[in-house]
Structure formats: C-alpha cells, structure tokens
Design an enzyme around this catalytic site. Sequence first.
Site, PDB file in Angstrom:
ATOM      1  N   ARG A  88       2.791  27.295  78.841  1.00  0.00           N
ATOM      2  CA  ARG A  88       1.873  27.384  77.548  1.00  0.00           C
ATOM      3  C   ARG A  88       2.707  27.275  76.396  1.00  0.00           C
ATOM      4  NH1 ARG A  88      -2.001  25.211  79.794  1.00  0.00           N
ATOM      5  NH2 ARG A  88      -3.420  26.535  81.086  1.00  0.00           N
ATOM      6  N   GLU A  91       3.307  23.859  75.892  1.00  0.00           N
ATOM      7  CA  GLU A  91       2.221  22.994  75.591  1.00  0.00           C
ATOM      8  C   GLU A  91       2.067  23.254  74.077  1.00  0.00           C
ATOM      9  OE1 GLU A  91      -2.467  23.194  76.868  1.00  0.00           O
ATOM     10  OE2 GLU A  91      -1.505  25.192  76.643  1.00  0.00           O
ATOM     11  N   SER A 114      18.422  25.175  63.683  1.00  0.00           N
ATOM     12  CA  SER A 114      19.576  25.577  64.760  1.00  0.00           C
ATOM     13  C   SER A 114      18.768  26.684  65.603  1.00  0.00           C
ATOM     14  CB  SER A 114      20.669  26.468  64.107  1.00  0.00           C
ATOM     15  OG  SER A 114      21.607  26.965  64.837  1.00  0.00           O
TER      16      SER A 114
END
Length: 147
Positions: A88, A91, A114
């Site tokens: 997730r 995602e 960074s």
Amino acid sequence: MISNRTQVTEMIRAAKVAKGLTWKAVADAVGNSKEWTTAACLGQMAMNKQQAATVGELFDLSDEAVAWLQIVPSKGGETDARDPLIYRLYEAVHVYGCAMKELIHEEFGDGIMSAIDFDMDIQREEDPKGDRVKILMTGKFLPYKVF
C-alpha cells in the site's frame, strides 16, 4: 558462526517477542528515534559501538552479533513488496508519485529529496471514523548540478 546480517535481524525479532519489548522502548534505550532504531535493528542502518552494545544488552546478543550491527548494510535488500502494508505504501507512491514529483519540482526546482539526510516520524492520529496512520518524511533537497 553468523554468516550474514539477516541472521542477526532474526535473533533481534525473536528476542523482542520473547522479552515483550516495543520498538519505542528499544529506541529510548539506544537514544535515537523509533523509526531509525527500528530500521537499524532490521538491518538497514549501521550502528555505532555504543548503540550496538545497548541493543546487544537488550536482546542478549553475542559479541559476534553486536559486531554485525556495526557493519554497513546493503540497504533495501530484504523488503517484501508482497506484504500488504508495504504494498500500500508502494501504491501511494504509484498513484501520487508523479504529483509529488511535479509539486516538489515546482517548489524547489530540478532535484531530489535525500533519503540520506532524512527524517521520518510515524504517529497514530485519532479519528472518529477510524484511527489514521500519519507518516511525516523530511529530506534535504538536492538540486541537480549543471556542469
């Protein structure tokens, strides 16, 4: 004999369960954030001698395991993208990553955030519709060099 850092991670996980410790308690003993300390215990960061000694005491690790905690790891090698929570997070980056990139470039210019000069804070945020996970990540902006 310990042959890789993953074995030390497994020892830490087993001892954490056996001792009923929380990552926050480990972090408090080490003196670093729970996010950094957890990543270090899971093999993603190298600890200094004192940090490694503290973790070794907490988890009853051998001197050899404590030495492994101080070796610079190969980062990201043990991530399981099939895990639902990790999936997730991927995602979210897949869905919102291009928008994040656009907005960062609009605000800062051409460069990157960074992950070395980086901080993260994970918190629980109470909500009447169901508690929420709040992840705050901050990283130094590094502009691309013109040469």
